[in-house]
Design a protein around this motif. Sequence first.
Motif, PDB file in Angstrom:
ATOM      1  N   GLY A   1     113.845  22.131  21.259  1.00 14.64           N
ATOM      2  CA  GLY A   1     113.493  22.014  22.314  1.00 14.64           C
ATOM      3  C   GLY A   1     111.790  22.917  22.641  1.00 14.64           C
ATOM      4  O   GLY A   1     110.977  23.103  23.004  1.00 14.64           O
ATOM      5  N   GLN A   2     112.238  24.392  22.261  1.00 13.16           N
ATOM      6  CA  GLN A   2     111.824  25.644  22.969  1.00 13.16           C
ATOM      7  C   GLN A   2     110.740  25.817  21.427  1.00 13.16           C
ATOM      8  O   GLN A   2     109.298  25.865  22.044  1.00 13.16           O
ATOM      9  CB  GLN A   2     112.415  27.083  21.691  1.00 13.16           C
ATOM     10  N   LEU A   3     111.083  24.966  20.439  1.00 13.32           N
ATOM     11  CA  LEU A   3     109.654  24.558  18.981  1.00 13.32           C
ATOM     12  C   LEU A   3     108.754  23.848  20.002  1.00 13.32           C
ATOM     13  O   LEU A   3     107.960  24.257  19.769  1.00 13.32           O
ATOM     14  CB  LEU A   3     110.158  24.224  17.925  1.00 13.32           C
ATOM     15  N   ILE A   4     108.729  22.411  20.369  1.00 14.34           N
ATOM     16  CA  ILE A   4     108.418  21.932  21.307  1.00 14.34           C
ATOM     17  C   ILE A   4     107.110  22.238  22.285  1.00 14.34           C
ATOM     18  O   ILE A   4     106.384  22.617  22.453  1.00 14.34           O
ATOM     19  CB  ILE A   4     108.698  20.892  21.809  1.00 14.34           C
ATOM     20  N   GLU A   5     108.153  22.882  23.252  1.00  8.59           N
ATOM     21  CA  GLU A   5     107.407  24.097  24.683  1.00  8.59           C
ATOM     22  C   GLU A   5     106.688  24.622  24.069  1.00  8.59           C
ATOM     23  O   GLU A   5     105.409  25.073  24.263  1.00  8.59           O
ATOM     24  CB  GLU A   5     108.198  24.409  25.494  1.00  8.59           C
ATOM     25  N   LEU A   6     106.339  25.720  22.947  1.00 13.87           N
ATOM     26  CA  LEU A   6     105.308  26.500  22.021  1.00 13.87           C
ATOM     27  C   LEU A   6     104.316  25.881  21.237  1.00 13.87           C
ATOM     28  O   LEU A   6     103.257  26.481  21.748  1.00 13.87           O
ATOM     29  CB  LEU A   6     106.313  27.593  21.356  1.00 13.87           C
ATOM     30  N   TRP A   7     104.774  24.907  21.087  1.00 13.25           N
ATOM     31  CA  TRP A   7     103.855  24.249  20.513  1.00 13.25           C
ATOM     32  C   TRP A   7     102.328  23.261  20.990  1.00 13.25           C
ATOM     33  O   TRP A   7     101.525  23.944  21.180  1.00 13.25           O
ATOM     34  CB  TRP A   7     104.665  22.901  19.512  1.00 13.25           C
ATOM     35  N   GLN A   8     103.598  23.566  22.190  1.00 10.60           N
ATOM     36  CA  GLN A   8     102.407  22.427  23.578  1.00 10.60           C
ATOM     37  C   GLN A   8     101.473  23.286  23.817  1.00 10.60           C
ATOM     38  O   GLN A   8     100.290  23.479  23.901  1.00 10.60           O
ATOM     39  CB  GLN A   8     103.024  21.403  24.111  1.00 10.60           C
ATOM     40  N   GLU A   9     102.409  24.284  24.345  1.00 12.98           N
ATOM     41  CA  GLU A   9     101.415  25.987  25.006  1.00 12.98           C
ATOM     42  C   GLU A   9     100.517  26.575  23.492  1.00 12.98           C
ATOM     43  O   GLU A   9      99.294  26.560  24.478  1.00 12.98           O
ATOM     44  CB  GLU A   9     102.590  27.516  24.988  1.00 12.98           C
ATOM     45  N   ARG A  10     100.951  26.440  22.819  1.00  8.07           N
ATOM     46  CA  ARG A  10      99.854  26.698  21.666  1.00  8.07           C
ATOM     47  C   ARG A  10      98.943  25.666  21.491  1.00  8.07           C
ATOM     48  O   ARG A  10      97.689  26.067  21.618  1.00  8.07           O
ATOM     49  CB  ARG A  10     100.599  26.573  19.997  1.00  8.07           C
ATOM     50  N   ALA A  11      99.135  24.315  21.422  1.00  5.58           N
ATOM     51  CA  ALA A  11      98.188  23.954  21.666  1.00  5.58           C
ATOM     52  C   ALA A  11      96.794  23.750  22.311  1.00  5.58           C
ATOM     53  O   ALA A  11      95.252  23.478  22.925  1.00  5.58           O
ATOM     54  CB  ALA A  11      98.515  22.347  21.374  1.00  5.58           C
ATOM     55  N   ARG A  12      97.726  24.007  24.295  1.00  8.13           N
ATOM     56  CA  ARG A  12      96.444  24.230  25.334  1.00  8.13           C
ATOM     57  C   ARG A  12      95.733  25.280  24.921  1.00  8.13           C
ATOM     58  O   ARG A  12      94.310  25.071  25.327  1.00  8.13           O
ATOM     59  CB  ARG A  12      97.759  24.291  26.197  1.00  8.13           C
ATOM     60  N   LEU A  13      96.428  26.641  24.698  1.00  7.41           N
ATOM     61  CA  LEU A  13      96.295  27.713  24.596  1.00  7.41           C
ATOM     62  C   LEU A  13      94.808  27.580  23.542  1.00  7.41           C
ATOM     63  O   LEU A  13      93.010  28.258  23.553  1.00  7.41           O
ATOM     64  CB  LEU A  13      96.419  28.712  23.622  1.00  7.41           C
ATOM     65  N   SER A  14      94.685  27.189  22.269  1.00  6.97           N
ATOM     66  CA  SER A  14      93.747  26.937  21.184  1.00  6.97           C
ATOM     67  C   SER A  14      93.012  25.907  21.732  1.00  6.97           C
ATOM     68  O   SER A  14      91.612  26.492  21.383  1.00  6.97           O
ATOM     69  CB  SER A  14      94.261  26.043  20.158  1.00  6.97           C
ATOM     70  N   GLN A  15      92.838  24.785  22.239  1.00  6.58           N
ATOM     71  CA  GLN A  15      91.759  23.683  23.271  1.00  6.58           C
ATOM     72  C   GLN A  15      90.675  25.132  24.000  1.00  6.58           C
ATOM     73  O   GLN A  15      89.864  24.426  24.232  1.00  6.58           O
ATOM     74  CB  GLN A  15      92.870  22.970  23.552  1.00  6.58           C
ATOM     75  N   GLN A  16      91.599  25.774  24.670  1.00  7.63           N
ATOM     76  CA  GLN A  16      90.854  26.270  25.515  1.00  7.63           C
ATOM     77  C   GLN A  16      89.711  27.535  24.364  1.00  7.63           C
ATOM     78  O   GLN A  16      88.860  27.516  25.381  1.00  7.63           O
ATOM     79  CB  GLN A  16      91.598  27.336  26.739  1.00  7.63           C
ATOM     80  N   ILE A  17      90.501  27.879  23.587  1.00  2.92           N
ATOM     81  CA  ILE A  17      89.620  28.929  22.334  1.00  2.92           C
ATOM     82  C   ILE A  17      88.690  28.044  22.194  1.00  2.92           C
ATOM     83  O   ILE A  17      86.998  28.773  22.242  1.00  2.92           O
ATOM     84  CB  ILE A  17      90.050  29.659  21.755  1.00  2.92           C
ATOM     85  N   GLY A  18      88.958  27.027  22.196  1.00  5.08           N
ATOM     86  CA  GLY A  18      87.164  26.084  21.277  1.00  5.08           C
ATOM     87  C   GLY A  18      86.400  25.635  22.151  1.00  5.08           C
ATOM     88  O   GLY A  18      85.436  25.656  22.538  1.00  5.08           O
ATOM     89  N   ALA A  19      87.181  25.142  23.837  1.00  2.00           N
ATOM     90  CA  ALA A  19      85.952  25.221  25.282  1.00  2.00           C
ATOM     91  C   ALA A  19      85.316  26.151  25.427  1.00  2.00           C
ATOM     92  O   ALA A  19      84.154  25.950  25.282  1.00  2.00           O
ATOM     93  CB  ALA A  19      86.971  24.431  25.906  1.00  2.00           C
ATOM     94  N   THR A  20      85.960  27.326  25.391  1.00  2.00           N
ATOM     95  CA  THR A  20      85.223  28.625  25.941  1.00  2.00           C
ATOM     96  C   THR A  20      84.352  28.820  24.461  1.00  2.00           C
ATOM     97  O   THR A  20      82.744  29.265  24.468  1.00  2.00           O
ATOM     98  CB  THR A  20      86.462  30.072  26.091  1.00  2.00           C
TER      99      THR A  20
END
Length: 117
Positions: A54-73
Amino acid sequence: MMTDVKETSGKPTAESAADVAPGGDAAPANAGTDAPEAAARIVATRERIDEIDGQLIELWQERARLSQQIGATRLASGGTRLVLSREREILERFREALGADGTQLGLLILRAGRGPL
């Protein structure tokens, strides 16, 4: 509901993960052992594994969101879609820590954040 297939008398039968063998303190049928003490340890350890998952899934999703934010920026400011040197850095970190499987995991993580190439 998950089911395990158990072979009895040469015929596989599906059992619910919640089923227990007949008897008072019988081992859960999905523990892979009939020894109640070992089965209890297996069940407790699996509970911890489920928590970690569960923690890995949450961290995976958070990391993906952050990475997408960086790419968009980066794109919004006229930058490139990818920074390959950064991706190589990440893959190397995973490879050093986990070996060849780490590289594969790193590739999956990168793809989650930036999408397929």
